[in-house]
Design a protein around this motif. Structure first.
Motif, PDB file in Angstrom:
ATOM      1  N   LEU A 106       0.824  -1.383   0.055  1.00 44.58           N
ATOM      2  CA  LEU A 106      -0.095  -0.134  -0.240  1.00 44.58           C
ATOM      3  C   LEU A 106       1.010   1.279  -0.014  1.00 44.58           C
ATOM      4  O   LEU A 106       0.639   2.163  -0.702  1.00 44.58           O
ATOM      5  CB  LEU A 106      -0.978   0.044   1.495  1.00 44.58           C
ATOM      6  CG  LEU A 106      -2.176  -1.072   0.976  1.00 44.58           C
ATOM      7  CD1 LEU A 106      -2.819  -1.122   2.370  1.00 44.58           C
ATOM      8  CD2 LEU A 106      -3.072  -0.594   0.116  1.00 44.58           C
ATOM      9  N   ASN A 107       1.870   1.254   0.854  1.00 43.34           N
ATOM     10  CA  ASN A 107       3.153   2.347   0.491  1.00 43.34           C
ATOM     11  C   ASN A 107       3.423   2.723  -0.577  1.00 43.34           C
ATOM     12  O   ASN A 107       3.542   3.877  -1.220  1.00 43.34           O
ATOM     13  CB  ASN A 107       3.969   2.116   1.821  1.00 43.34           C
ATOM     14  CG  ASN A 107       3.729   2.578   3.048  1.00 43.34           C
ATOM     15  OD1 ASN A 107       2.932   3.747   3.351  1.00 43.34           O
ATOM     16  ND2 ASN A 107       4.161   1.862   3.955  1.00 43.34           N
ATOM     17  N   LYS A 108       3.898   1.308  -1.383  1.00 46.55           N
ATOM     18  CA  LYS A 108       4.459   1.533  -2.603  1.00 46.55           C
ATOM     19  C   LYS A 108       3.059   2.404  -3.859  1.00 46.55           C
ATOM     20  O   LYS A 108       3.569   2.702  -4.676  1.00 46.55           O
ATOM     21  CB  LYS A 108       4.798   0.065  -3.485  1.00 46.55           C
ATOM     22  CG  LYS A 108       5.789  -0.416  -2.691  1.00 46.55           C
ATOM     23  CD  LYS A 108       7.271   0.176  -3.154  1.00 46.55           C
ATOM     24  CE  LYS A 108       8.485  -0.512  -2.703  1.00 46.55           C
ATOM     25  NZ  LYS A 108       9.753   0.130  -2.986  1.00 46.55           N
ATOM     26  N   LEU A 109       1.931   2.086  -3.387  1.00 49.96           N
ATOM     27  CA  LEU A 109       0.945   2.647  -4.019  1.00 49.96           C
ATOM     28  C   LEU A 109       0.706   4.108  -3.592  1.00 49.96           C
ATOM     29  O   LEU A 109      -0.856   4.406  -4.174  1.00 49.96           O
ATOM     30  CB  LEU A 109      -0.423   1.540  -4.250  1.00 49.96           C
ATOM     31  CG  LEU A 109       0.123   0.287  -4.999  1.00 49.96           C
ATOM     32  CD1 LEU A 109      -0.997  -0.948  -4.887  1.00 49.96           C
ATOM     33  CD2 LEU A 109       0.332   0.497  -6.637  1.00 49.96           C
ATOM     34  N   LYS A 127      -9.038   2.307  -6.486  1.00 52.73           N
ATOM     35  CA  LYS A 127      -8.402   1.510  -7.251  1.00 52.73           C
ATOM     36  C   LYS A 127      -7.423   1.009  -6.960  1.00 52.73           C
ATOM     37  O   LYS A 127      -7.068  -0.390  -7.071  1.00 52.73           O
ATOM     38  CB  LYS A 127      -8.593   2.107  -8.707  1.00 52.73           C
ATOM     39  CG  LYS A 127      -8.017   0.936  -9.982  1.00 52.73           C
ATOM     40  CD  LYS A 127      -9.176  -0.106 -10.265  1.00 52.73           C
ATOM     41  CE  LYS A 127      -8.682  -0.816 -11.309  1.00 52.73           C
ATOM     42  NZ  LYS A 127      -9.139  -0.420 -12.641  1.00 52.73           N
ATOM     43  N   ARG A 128      -6.426   1.872  -6.491  1.00 50.69           N
ATOM     44  CA  ARG A 128      -5.041   1.338  -5.976  1.00 50.69           C
ATOM     45  C   ARG A 128      -5.315   0.138  -4.498  1.00 50.69           C
ATOM     46  O   ARG A 128      -4.404  -0.865  -4.347  1.00 50.69           O
ATOM     47  CB  ARG A 128      -4.384   2.398  -5.324  1.00 50.69           C
ATOM     48  CG  ARG A 128      -3.634   3.135  -6.676  1.00 50.69           C
ATOM     49  CD  ARG A 128      -2.916   4.463  -6.578  1.00 50.69           C
ATOM     50  NE  ARG A 128      -3.563   5.533  -6.290  1.00 50.69           N
ATOM     51  CZ  ARG A 128      -3.604   6.445  -5.616  1.00 50.69           C
ATOM     52  NH1 ARG A 128      -2.622   6.313  -4.577  1.00 50.69           N
ATOM     53  NH2 ARG A 128      -4.043   7.621  -5.561  1.00 50.69           N
ATOM     54  N   VAL A 129      -6.238   0.484  -3.549  1.00 53.02           N
ATOM     55  CA  VAL A 129      -6.618  -0.628  -2.897  1.00 53.02           C
ATOM     56  C   VAL A 129      -7.025  -1.899  -3.329  1.00 53.02           C
ATOM     57  O   VAL A 129      -6.511  -2.877  -2.897  1.00 53.02           O
ATOM     58  CB  VAL A 129      -7.615  -0.044  -1.950  1.00 53.02           C
ATOM     59  CG1 VAL A 129      -8.035  -1.207  -0.527  1.00 53.02           C
ATOM     60  CG2 VAL A 129      -7.031   1.199  -1.185  1.00 53.02           C
ATOM     61  N   LEU A 151      -2.225   5.230 -11.399  1.00 53.12           N
ATOM     62  CA  LEU A 151      -0.863   5.142 -10.902  1.00 53.12           C
ATOM     63  C   LEU A 151       0.004   6.193 -11.308  1.00 53.12           C
ATOM     64  O   LEU A 151      -0.143   6.392 -12.711  1.00 53.12           O
ATOM     65  CB  LEU A 151      -0.037   3.823 -11.266  1.00 53.12           C
ATOM     66  CG  LEU A 151      -1.266   2.620 -10.820  1.00 53.12           C
ATOM     67  CD1 LEU A 151      -0.013   1.401 -10.965  1.00 53.12           C
ATOM     68  CD2 LEU A 151      -1.433   2.687  -9.309  1.00 53.12           C
ATOM     69  N   ASP A 152       1.088   6.900 -10.701  1.00 53.08           N
ATOM     70  CA  ASP A 152       2.029   7.700 -11.215  1.00 53.08           C
ATOM     71  C   ASP A 152       3.157   6.776 -11.733  1.00 53.08           C
ATOM     72  O   ASP A 152       3.050   5.471 -11.636  1.00 53.08           O
ATOM     73  CB  ASP A 152       2.423   8.591 -10.365  1.00 53.08           C
ATOM     74  CG  ASP A 152       3.018   8.120  -8.934  1.00 53.08           C
ATOM     75  OD1 ASP A 152       3.790   6.949  -9.108  1.00 53.08           O
ATOM     76  OD2 ASP A 152       2.983   8.518  -7.758  1.00 53.08           O
ATOM     77  N   SER A 153       4.232   7.302 -12.477  1.00 55.55           N
ATOM     78  CA  SER A 153       5.017   6.760 -13.012  1.00 55.55           C
ATOM     79  C   SER A 153       6.019   5.830 -12.176  1.00 55.55           C
ATOM     80  O   SER A 153       6.320   4.647 -12.555  1.00 55.55           O
ATOM     81  CB  SER A 153       6.138   7.860 -14.091  1.00 55.55           C
ATOM     82  OG  SER A 153       5.464   8.527 -14.773  1.00 55.55           O
ATOM     83  N   GLU A 154       6.509   6.117 -11.047  1.00 56.28           N
ATOM     84  CA  GLU A 154       7.115   5.378 -10.085  1.00 56.28           C
ATOM     85  C   GLU A 154       6.447   4.165  -9.738  1.00 56.28           C
ATOM     86  O   GLU A 154       6.954   2.852  -9.703  1.00 56.28           O
ATOM     87  CB  GLU A 154       7.454   6.135  -8.681  1.00 56.28           C
ATOM     88  CG  GLU A 154       8.626   7.136  -9.155  1.00 56.28           C
ATOM     89  CD  GLU A 154       9.135   7.722  -7.810  1.00 56.28           C
ATOM     90  OE1 GLU A 154       8.533   7.107  -6.816  1.00 56.28           O
ATOM     91  OE2 GLU A 154       9.737   8.784  -7.780  1.00 56.28           O
ATOM     92  N   MET A 155       5.102   4.227  -9.576  1.00 55.55           N
ATOM     93  CA  MET A 155       4.117   3.167  -9.083  1.00 55.55           C
ATOM     94  C   MET A 155       4.032   2.093 -10.181  1.00 55.55           C
ATOM     95  O   MET A 155       3.978   1.033 -10.048  1.00 55.55           O
ATOM     96  CB  MET A 155       2.626   3.622  -8.529  1.00 55.55           C
ATOM     97  CG  MET A 155       2.615   4.343  -7.452  1.00 55.55           C
ATOM     98  SD  MET A 155       0.871   4.973  -7.376  1.00 55.55           S
ATOM     99  CE  MET A 155       0.934   6.121  -5.955  1.00 55.55           C
ATOM    100  N   ASN A 315       1.212  10.985  -6.962  1.00 56.73           N
ATOM    101  CA  ASN A 315      -0.320  11.175  -6.675  1.00 56.73           C
ATOM    102  C   ASN A 315      -0.119  12.057  -5.239  1.00 56.73           C
ATOM    103  O   ASN A 315       0.212  11.692  -4.338  1.00 56.73           O
ATOM    104  CB  ASN A 315      -0.807   9.930  -6.449  1.00 56.73           C
ATOM    105  CG  ASN A 315      -1.168   9.029  -7.680  1.00 56.73           C
ATOM    106  OD1 ASN A 315      -1.263   9.735  -9.021  1.00 56.73           O
ATOM    107  ND2 ASN A 315      -1.178   7.725  -7.964  1.00 56.73           N
ATOM    108  N   GLY A 316      -1.314  12.938  -5.578  1.00 53.11           N
ATOM    109  CA  GLY A 316      -1.324  13.974  -4.470  1.00 53.11           C
ATOM    110  C   GLY A 316      -0.416  15.233  -4.489  1.00 53.11           C
ATOM    111  O   GLY A 316      -0.480  15.843  -3.358  1.00 53.11           O
TER     112      GLY A 316
END
Length: 598
Positions: A106-109, A127-129, A151-155, A315-316
């Motif tokens: 979850l932290n990664k997301l 959706k990420r959960v 999702l952002d690019s890192e995710m 994100n955020g």
């Protein structure tokens, strides 16, 4: 083989979505399903996941097969906390074991509040959960519908790496073309109820598809040539001839009744825009905070008439906030936004919230404008709908009956019908099919005004952006010239330079403290480490080999298999760290030896 679907058919109302299609998934296969929105991709995915049943056909799968499914719109309990939702499908005895892994994922997301109620989350967070819940569930097959949305690019990079390490089978729908390039091993294209399978990633698929279409066109040219020749023969009084002539006539009619190659209709977008005067939009020292968090800090920029800007960030971080201030939907706390009198903004938001499910498709577009002028002439609302693949029968449907992708396509048309001269696009690639994205990219290239896009889609940004604005977590906005790949290259070079600059300083400081005016030598701890590090590396390599052997032997204990997978990843990280330490210690030993020999 993990699962197979043979001669699957599915009808939705008057539309035949699937017409006798077959799909086979072997262990290690990674299938990417692509096709025009509304053709039935999500329907096929539901059938393969066991969440829906076909009208006809056979499904078979390996005994005790475990499938983990991420639907396009996951159903969730609003009263659950985040961590409860992620672990909700697991037996209670396994939840404690997997809680730490779930929180790490979850932290990664980008989800840090594990006790937050699902009902308080945004659509993207939900959706990420759901993605975390699908990934953590022990499974032989992952079935994922648009896993990269929100999702952002890192995710996305993290998800790529995780799926590439997954040893089972994967079936997914995604429109992220770099993701298709780097993850999938087989592409399945759904077109007019039929499936076309390519043993390829995305770039190879494009090549193979072009070859298939070229061969089909060559066959059609040959058929038409034979038809013309036979038609001329028939017109020269074939009726007066014998039995062989009758056979030839029958062959002619058989050839005539054959259908030529069919292709999916594509969206047709012409440049629609109103006149843009000299003054566009100017941001003067704008800042914006929400509570204690500063999301935009003292940012200034004048939007140029032909700007092509891509906005990126975690994100955020504040990407949509910046876009909302440009659009005038959100006022800055400090600074000001000045907008020219002739500016007409077309704002394509993430949520498509303007769509009323109880309104007919035609009425929605007609209420915006009954006709528009384009570079190709004037088109009525109905004609524009047809150019966006909404044919007369679909124009009378309620918006609520459209697929997610069809709603996004309709929403895009509604923005363009307003003939804007500045386009703001917030995550435009979510739920749009690849063909529509390609046409949108071509449209942006020809659009006679500024285009500013918030997007996590690296391929889209490479095609459309000429500058990148990076919104940082501290509210600063960094500007880069070039597309996303240029930005990524510059960022990697900067980080490498910073690392190289800090390494000699750290090494010099370490050496100076070690020397203290004396000869270079190992510390007691380094000496012990130097003597044992070869054996340590060998032991880790042996542990990885043992772990791989145990994984290969596992056939039914999926909890154990997941534990072994995690253990292997941890060992590989430990090996990488030990290898870097080995390089440093051996380099130091060489320099000590060289100093002794002076």
């Amino acid at each position: 083989m993990l699962l197979s679907a043979e001669n699957i058919s599915k009808n939705y109302g008057m539309k035949q979505l699937l017409d006798g299609v077959s799909v086979y998934l072997n262990e290690g296969d990674r299938l990417g399903i692509i096709g025009i929105n509304g053709t039935g991709k999500s329907t096929l995915l539901k059938i393969l996941a066991g969440a829906s049943h076909p009208d006809s056909g056979n499904m078979s799968m390996k005994p005790d097969l475990q499938i983990s499914y991420l639907p396009q719109d996951p159903e969730m309990d609003d009263e659950n906390t985040v961590i409860e939702q992620v672990l909700s499908d697991m037996p209670s005895e396994y939840r404690e074991v997997h809680e730490y892994e779930a929180k790490t994922m979850l932290n990664k997301l980008g989800i840090n509040d594990f006790s937050a109620k699902i009902g308080t989350l945004s659509g993207g967070q939900r959706k990420r959960v759901a993605l975390a819940a699908a990934l953590i569930h022990p499974a032989d097959v992952l079935v994922l519908d648009e896993p990269t949305n929100h999702l952002d690019s890192e995710m996305v990079t993290w998800l790529e790496n995780r799926l590439n390490r997954f040893s089972g089978g994967i079936i997914m729908i995604t429109h992220d073309r770099y993701f298709l390039e780097r993850v999938v091993t087989k592409i399945v294209e759904l077109s007019r109820g039929k499936l076309y399978t390519y043993e390829a990633n995305f770039s190879k698929y494009l090549e193979l598809k072009a070859q298939r279409e070229e061969m089909a066109e060559a066959s059609e040219r040959k058929r038409q040539s034979v038809l013309r020749r036979e038609y001329q023969w028939i017109m020269r009084a074939a009726r007066a001839r014998g039995t062989k002539s009758k056979d030839r006539i029958e062959r002619y009619h058989d050839l005539k009744n054959q259908s030529g190659p069919e292709y999916d209709e594509t969206v047709k977008i012409s440049a629609l825009s109103s006149r843009l005067g000299r003054k566009t939009i100017e941001l003067k020292n704008v800042s914006k905070s929400f509570g204690d968090k500063k999301v935009i800090d003292d940012f200034s920029y004048i939007i140029l008439r032909n700007d092509r800007i891509g906005i990126i960030g975690h994100n955020g971080a504040g990407k949509s906030t910046l876009l909302n201030m440009i659009a005038g939907r959100l006022l800055p706390d400090k600074g000001e936004v000045e907008t020219g009198e002739t500016v007409s903004i077309g704002y394509f938001t993430q949520t498509s919230c303007e769509l009323d499910p109880d309104v007919k498709v035609f009425d929605f577009i007609h209420d915006i404008s009954d006709s528009v002028k384009t570079s190709e002439g004037t088109f009525s609302a109905s004609q524009m709908l047809e150019r966006f693949l909404f044919y007369p029968d679909l124009q009378q449907s309620l918006i609520g009956r459209l697929s997610g992708g069809e709603k996004r396509r309709l929403y895009l048309l509604s923005i363009l019908m307003q003939a804007p001269n500045i386009l703001l696009l917030d995550e435009p690639t979510n739920d749009l099919d690849i063909e529509t994205l390609r046409i949108l990219e071509d449209y942006i290239e020809e659009f006679p005004g500024a285009v500013i896009s918030v997007s996590h889609d690296r391929y889209f940004l490479d095609k459309t952006a000429e500058s990148i604005f990076e919104v940082c977590d501290d509210g600063k906005v960094n500007c880069f010239t070039g597309n996303y790949s240029d930005y990524a290259e510059k960022t990697a070079e900067r980080k490498q330079a910073e690392k190289a600059a800090s390494a000699p300083a750290a090494k010099s400081s370490s050496e100076n403290s070690r020397k203290g005016g004396h000869a270079l030598k190992f510390s007691f701890k380094e000496q012990r480490e130097y003597e044992t590090i070869d054996a340590d590396i060998e032991a880790i390599e042996n542990s990885i080999a043992e772990c791989e052997a145990e994984m290969a032997a596992q056939t039914s204990d999926y909890v154990k298999l997941q534990e072994l997978t995690d253990k292997k990843a941890q060992l590989e990280a430990e090996l990488e760290e030990k290898t870097e330490r080995w390089i440093y210690l051996n380099d130091l030993a060489d320099r000590i030896e060289a100093e002794k020999n002076k």
